[in-house]
Design an enzyme around this catalytic site. Structure first.
Site, PDB file in Angstrom:
ATOM      1  N   ARG A 104       2.168 -50.731 -12.976  1.00 50.79           N
ATOM      2  CA  ARG A 104       1.671 -49.404 -13.359  1.00 50.79           C
ATOM      3  C   ARG A 104       0.819 -48.795 -12.235  1.00 50.79           C
ATOM      4  O   ARG A 104       1.250 -47.867 -11.556  1.00 50.79           O
ATOM      5  CB  ARG A 104       0.887 -49.518 -14.676  1.00 50.79           C
ATOM      6  CG  ARG A 104       0.590 -48.204 -15.360  1.00 50.79           C
ATOM      7  CD  ARG A 104      -0.546 -47.402 -14.770  1.00 50.79           C
ATOM      8  NE  ARG A 104      -1.819 -48.125 -14.709  1.00 50.79           N
ATOM      9  CZ  ARG A 104      -2.874 -47.671 -14.054  1.00 50.79           C
ATOM     10  NH1 ARG A 104      -2.830 -46.531 -13.413  1.00 50.79           N
ATOM     11  NH2 ARG A 104      -3.989 -48.383 -14.007  1.00 50.79           N
ATOM     12  N   ASP A 105      -0.361 -49.351 -11.995  1.00 55.13           N
ATOM     13  CA  ASP A 105      -1.258 -48.733 -11.006  1.00 55.13           C
ATOM     14  C   ASP A 105      -0.600 -48.742  -9.629  1.00 55.13           C
ATOM     15  O   ASP A 105      -0.718 -47.787  -8.854  1.00 55.13           O
ATOM     16  CB  ASP A 105      -2.585 -49.509 -10.969  1.00 55.13           C
ATOM     17  CG  ASP A 105      -3.725 -48.728 -10.344  1.00 55.13           C
ATOM     18  OD1 ASP A 105      -3.476 -47.981  -9.385  1.00 55.13           O
ATOM     19  OD2 ASP A 105      -4.868 -48.878 -10.796  1.00 55.13           O
ATOM     20  N   HIS A 110     -12.163 -53.447 -12.539  1.00 55.26           N
ATOM     21  CA  HIS A 110     -10.928 -52.906 -11.945  1.00 55.26           C
ATOM     22  C   HIS A 110     -11.354 -52.316 -10.601  1.00 55.26           C
ATOM     23  O   HIS A 110     -11.941 -51.233 -10.543  1.00 55.26           O
ATOM     24  CB  HIS A 110     -10.363 -51.844 -12.895  1.00 55.26           C
ATOM     25  CG  HIS A 110      -9.163 -51.090 -12.417  1.00 55.26           C
ATOM     26  ND1 HIS A 110      -7.903 -51.245 -12.964  1.00 55.26           N
ATOM     27  CD2 HIS A 110      -9.028 -50.135 -11.463  1.00 55.26           C
ATOM     28  CE1 HIS A 110      -7.052 -50.412 -12.367  1.00 55.26           C
ATOM     29  NE2 HIS A 110      -7.704 -49.726 -11.443  1.00 55.26           N
ATOM     30  N   HIS A 131     -10.519 -51.092  -6.859  1.00 53.64           N
ATOM     31  CA  HIS A 131      -9.653 -50.722  -5.733  1.00 53.64           C
ATOM     32  C   HIS A 131     -10.345 -51.201  -4.465  1.00 53.64           C
ATOM     33  O   HIS A 131     -11.573 -51.289  -4.404  1.00 53.64           O
ATOM     34  CB  HIS A 131      -9.398 -49.206  -5.744  1.00 53.64           C
ATOM     35  CG  HIS A 131      -8.424 -48.814  -6.815  1.00 53.64           C
ATOM     36  ND1 HIS A 131      -7.093 -48.594  -6.562  1.00 53.64           N
ATOM     37  CD2 HIS A 131      -8.580 -48.670  -8.155  1.00 53.64           C
ATOM     38  CE1 HIS A 131      -6.477 -48.299  -7.695  1.00 53.64           C
ATOM     39  NE2 HIS A 131      -7.367 -48.339  -8.688  1.00 53.64           N
ATOM     40  N   CYS A 173      -4.502 -43.974  -7.137  1.00 55.67           N
ATOM     41  CA  CYS A 173      -4.362 -42.983  -8.194  1.00 55.67           C
ATOM     42  C   CYS A 173      -3.941 -41.687  -7.525  1.00 55.67           C
ATOM     43  O   CYS A 173      -4.603 -41.225  -6.593  1.00 55.67           O
ATOM     44  CB  CYS A 173      -5.679 -42.804  -8.949  1.00 55.67           C
ATOM     45  SG  CYS A 173      -5.592 -41.478 -10.157  1.00 55.67           S
ATOM     46  N   ASN A 211      -5.287 -51.497  -5.526  1.00 52.00           N
ATOM     47  CA  ASN A 211      -6.186 -52.430  -6.211  1.00 52.00           C
ATOM     48  C   ASN A 211      -6.316 -53.684  -5.363  1.00 52.00           C
ATOM     49  O   ASN A 211      -5.457 -53.984  -4.551  1.00 52.00           O
ATOM     50  CB  ASN A 211      -5.566 -52.862  -7.549  1.00 52.00           C
ATOM     51  CG  ASN A 211      -5.676 -51.792  -8.584  1.00 52.00           C
ATOM     52  OD1 ASN A 211      -4.777 -50.986  -8.732  1.00 52.00           O
ATOM     53  ND2 ASN A 211      -6.779 -51.770  -9.283  1.00 52.00           N
TER      54      ASN A 211
HETATM   55  P1  HMG Z   1      -2.060 -31.210 -19.972  1.00 52.16           P
HETATM   56  O1  HMG Z   1      -1.180 -30.345 -19.122  1.00 52.16           O
HETATM   57  O2  HMG Z   1      -3.464 -30.780 -20.193  1.00 52.16           O
HETATM   58  O3  HMG Z   1      -1.354 -31.506 -21.386  1.00 52.16           O
HETATM   59  O4  HMG Z   1      -2.049 -32.671 -19.355  1.00 52.16           O
HETATM   60  P2  HMG Z   1      -0.854 -30.580 -22.533  1.00 52.16           P
HETATM   61  O5  HMG Z   1      -1.166 -31.305 -23.818  1.00 52.16           O
HETATM   62  O6  HMG Z   1      -1.376 -29.176 -22.363  1.00 52.16           O
HETATM   63  O7  HMG Z   1       0.740 -30.571 -22.354  1.00 52.16           O
HETATM   64  C1  HMG Z   1       1.352 -29.969 -21.225  1.00 52.16           C
HETATM   65  C2  HMG Z   1       2.727 -30.564 -21.006  1.00 52.16           C
HETATM   66  O8  HMG Z   1       2.627 -31.974 -20.782  1.00 52.16           O
HETATM   67  C3  HMG Z   1       3.665 -30.401 -22.176  1.00 52.16           C
HETATM   68  O9  HMG Z   1       4.979 -30.340 -21.639  1.00 52.16           O
HETATM   69  C4  HMG Z   1       3.552 -31.700 -22.900  1.00 52.16           C
HETATM   70  O10 HMG Z   1       4.704 -32.017 -23.640  1.00 52.16           O
HETATM   71  C5  HMG Z   1       3.379 -32.672 -21.754  1.00 52.16           C
HETATM   72  P3  HMG Z   1       5.727 -28.925 -21.394  1.00 52.16           P
HETATM   73  O11 HMG Z   1       5.743 -28.296 -22.756  1.00 52.16           O
HETATM   74  O12 HMG Z   1       4.883 -28.153 -20.412  1.00 52.16           O
HETATM   75  O13 HMG Z   1       7.070 -29.342 -20.858  1.00 52.16           O
HETATM   76  N1  HMG Z   1       2.657 -33.897 -22.127  1.00 52.16           N
HETATM   77  C6  HMG Z   1       3.163 -35.140 -22.052  1.00 52.16           C
HETATM   78  N2  HMG Z   1       4.346 -35.600 -21.630  1.00 52.16           N
HETATM   79  C7  HMG Z   1       4.534 -36.924 -21.684  1.00 52.16           C
HETATM   80  N3  HMG Z   1       3.606 -37.812 -22.118  1.00 52.16           N
HETATM   81  C8  HMG Z   1       2.410 -37.381 -22.531  1.00 52.16           C
HETATM   82  C9  HMG Z   1       2.151 -35.993 -22.520  1.00 52.16           C
HETATM   83  N4  HMG Z   1       1.093 -35.256 -22.845  1.00 52.16           N
HETATM   84  C10 HMG Z   1       1.413 -33.965 -22.631  1.00 52.16           C
HETATM   85  N5  HMG Z   1       1.504 -38.267 -22.951  1.00 52.16           N
HETATM   86  C11 HMG Z   1      -2.227 -35.041 -19.518  1.00 52.16           C
HETATM   87  C12 HMG Z   1      -2.822 -33.700 -19.932  1.00 52.16           C
HETATM   88  C13 HMG Z   1      -3.208 -36.115 -19.928  1.00 52.16           C
HETATM   89  C14 HMG Z   1      -0.917 -35.240 -20.257  1.00 52.16           C
HETATM   90  C15 HMG Z   1      -1.979 -35.028 -17.995  1.00 52.16           C
HETATM   91  O14 HMG Z   1      -3.164 -34.647 -17.363  1.00 52.16           O
HETATM   92  C16 HMG Z   1      -1.540 -36.356 -17.472  1.00 52.16           C
HETATM   93  O15 HMG Z   1      -0.442 -36.806 -17.732  1.00 52.16           O
HETATM   94  N6  HMG Z   1      -2.406 -37.046 -16.701  1.00 52.16           N
HETATM   95  C17 HMG Z   1      -2.097 -38.407 -16.274  1.00 52.16           C
HETATM   96  C18 HMG Z   1      -2.706 -38.683 -14.971  1.00 52.16           C
HETATM   97  C19 HMG Z   1      -2.426 -40.108 -14.612  1.00 52.16           C
HETATM   98  O16 HMG Z   1      -1.525 -40.748 -15.115  1.00 52.16           O
HETATM   99  N7  HMG Z   1      -3.225 -40.634 -13.673  1.00 52.16           N
HETATM  100  C20 HMG Z   1      -3.056 -41.987 -13.234  1.00 52.16           C
HETATM  101  C21 HMG Z   1      -3.418 -43.011 -14.258  1.00 52.16           C
HETATM  102  S1  HMG Z   1      -5.173 -43.233 -14.431  1.00 52.16           S
HETATM  103  C22 HMG Z   1      -5.575 -44.285 -13.114  1.00 52.16           C
HETATM  104  O17 HMG Z   1      -4.766 -44.603 -12.285  1.00 52.16           O
HETATM  105  C23 HMG Z   1      -6.959 -44.865 -13.107  1.00 52.16           C
HETATM  106  C24 HMG Z   1      -7.032 -46.341 -13.529  1.00 52.16           C
HETATM  107  O18 HMG Z   1      -6.200 -47.153 -12.712  1.00 52.16           O
HETATM  108  C25 HMG Z   1      -8.472 -46.821 -13.421  1.00 52.16           C
HETATM  109  C26 HMG Z   1      -9.079 -46.463 -12.053  1.00 52.16           C
HETATM  110  O19 HMG Z   1      -8.619 -46.987 -11.023  1.00 52.16           O
HETATM  111  O20 HMG Z   1      -9.965 -45.618 -12.066  1.00 52.16           O
HETATM  112  C27 HMG Z   1      -6.587 -46.528 -14.991  1.00 52.16           C
HETATM  113 MG    MG Z   2      -6.691 -47.863 -10.771  1.00 57.49          MG
END
Ligand code: HMG
Ligand code: MG
Length: 303
Positions: free
Chosen positions: A14-15, A206, A208, A239, A248
């Site tokens: 995933r990450d 966690h 990085h 990210c 990581n």
């Molecule tokens: P948004 O645009 O505010 O969401 O995004 P929305 O509710 O307004 O929906 C907009 C569109 O997104 C719609 O589609 C929804 O259907 C779709 P459209 O009608 O425009 O075609 N949508 C989705 N589609 C699939 N799955 C969903 C979903 N939700 C809405 N769950 C949202 C808000 C959270 C969805 C967006 O900002 C997003 O996907 N962010 C993810 C970012 C991400 O994945 N970052 C990396 C992971 S976190 C990380 O790596 C950190 C970690 O490792 C720890 C660390 O290191 O810090 C965990």
């Molecule tokens: Mg991370």
């Protein structure tokens, strides 16, 4: 005080792979999971159910979850930022889900497009629905040691989100150094804020490795009794919404250190090195893991 046994949560699929610009086929992701579990991984973060517009690399979440060969004793987790993500994730029958918030407002907006308070409002029904389905919930608190947009993040800011996560019923608290700027004493201070509200077994780190501090930070975490860490095969990761953040801490590097300290992980270092070399080959570069590279050179010299 130092734990004699440590649990590593493998987050490479995933990450690691969420941050790759070159496409990785679902079949290759499935094979990576297979190789990781064959190397002894018992906790694997497989994919995330996020918007494919935001993170196209994880758009194949459903076929990947459907394709992995489930092993008894292995727990498979996935990221779910909202109810839409959870509903999609349930079809893949994860053992655990991860809600991911941030200690900094700026990163919350950039990563999940809402404030910290709004994120907690979105997570609350996700936690409740996961629990109703018998699924454990972990949280990640990003930017607990620093934020690419805000800069400094205090332990008070971390604790504020820890309390909010606890309040909505999250079972496990992950303290994340998204951009790898944490140093040992500050990491201990952040973990201690999590430990005020969650039991030792339910707090993890966690880290990085952007600034090369991750192993030292793991050692510092062990000093305060924390015994669960997210690590990533070959040091993959980053990210997409934290530019410049590298992978990581590499699973191979952590296992080498823990093996050397006589701390059990249940992981087979040689098999991990093979898995790291394999996925790095797919990505067309050598493993980032120092231990992986050293052991591969030693093998090459011996043959
Ligand atoms: P948004 O645009 O505010 O969401 O995004 P929305 O509710 O307004 O929906 C907009 C569109 O997104 C719609 O589609 C929804 O259907 C779709 P459209 O009608 O425009 O075609 N949508 C989705 N589609 C699939 N799955 C969903 C979903 N939700 C809405 N769950 C949202 C808000 C959270 C969805 C967006 O900002 C997003 O996907 N962010 C993810 C970012 C991400 O994945 N970052 C990396 C992971 S976190 C990380 O790596 C950190 C970690 O490792 C720890 C660390 O290191 O810090 C965990
Ligand atoms: Mg991370």
């Amino acid at each position: 005080m130092i734990p004699t046994q440590v649990t590593l949560v493998e987050v490479g699929p995933r990450d690691g792979l969420q941050n790759e610009s070159a496409p990785v086929a679902a079949a290759q992701k499935i094979e990576l999971v297979q190789r990781l579990q064959a190397a002894g991984c018992r906790e694997i973060e497989v994919t995330s159910y996020v918007s494919p517009r935001w993170v196209p690399q994880m758009a194949d979440n459903a076929p990947v979850m459907a394709g992995i060969e489930r092993r008894a004793g292995v727990r498979y987790s996935v990221l779910t930022p909202n109810m839409q993500g959870l509903e999609a994730a349930l079809a893949g029958q994860p053992d655990e889900i991860v809600v991911f918030g941030a200690a900094s407002e700026a990163f919350s907006r950039r990563n999940i497009n809402c404030s910290v308070a709004e994120s907690i409002e979105r997570f609350a029904p996700v936690v409740a629905a996961a629990h109703a389905a018998g699924i454990k919930v972990r949280c990640a608190i990003s930017c607990a040691l620093g934020c690419p947009y805000q800069g400094e993040v205090s332990a008070d800011e971390v604790e504020r989100v820890v309390v909010l996560m606890k309040g909505i019923g999250v079972d496990h608290c992950g303290v994340a150094d998204t951009i790898g700027v944490g140093t040992p004493r500050r990491v201990q201070a952040a973990l201690e804020r999590a430990l005020r509200h969650f039991p030792l077994a339910e707090v993890s780190g966690h880290f990085h490795d952007t600034y090369g501090q991750a192993l030292a930070n793991i050692y510092a975490s062990l000093e305060v009794g924390v015994a669960t860490f997210d690590t990533s095969i070959a040091g993959l990761g980053g990210c997409p919404y934290a530019k410049g953040a590298t992978g990581n801490v590499a699973t191979e590097d952590v296992v080498f250190m823990l093996d050397g300290m006589g701390i059990a992980t249940g992981l087979d270092l040689d098999a991990l090195v093979d898995a790291g070399a394999w996925i790095s080959g797919i990505l067309g570069r050598p493993p980032v893991s120092r231990v992986g590279r050293a052991l591969l050179s030693r093998r090459a010299a011996a043959s």
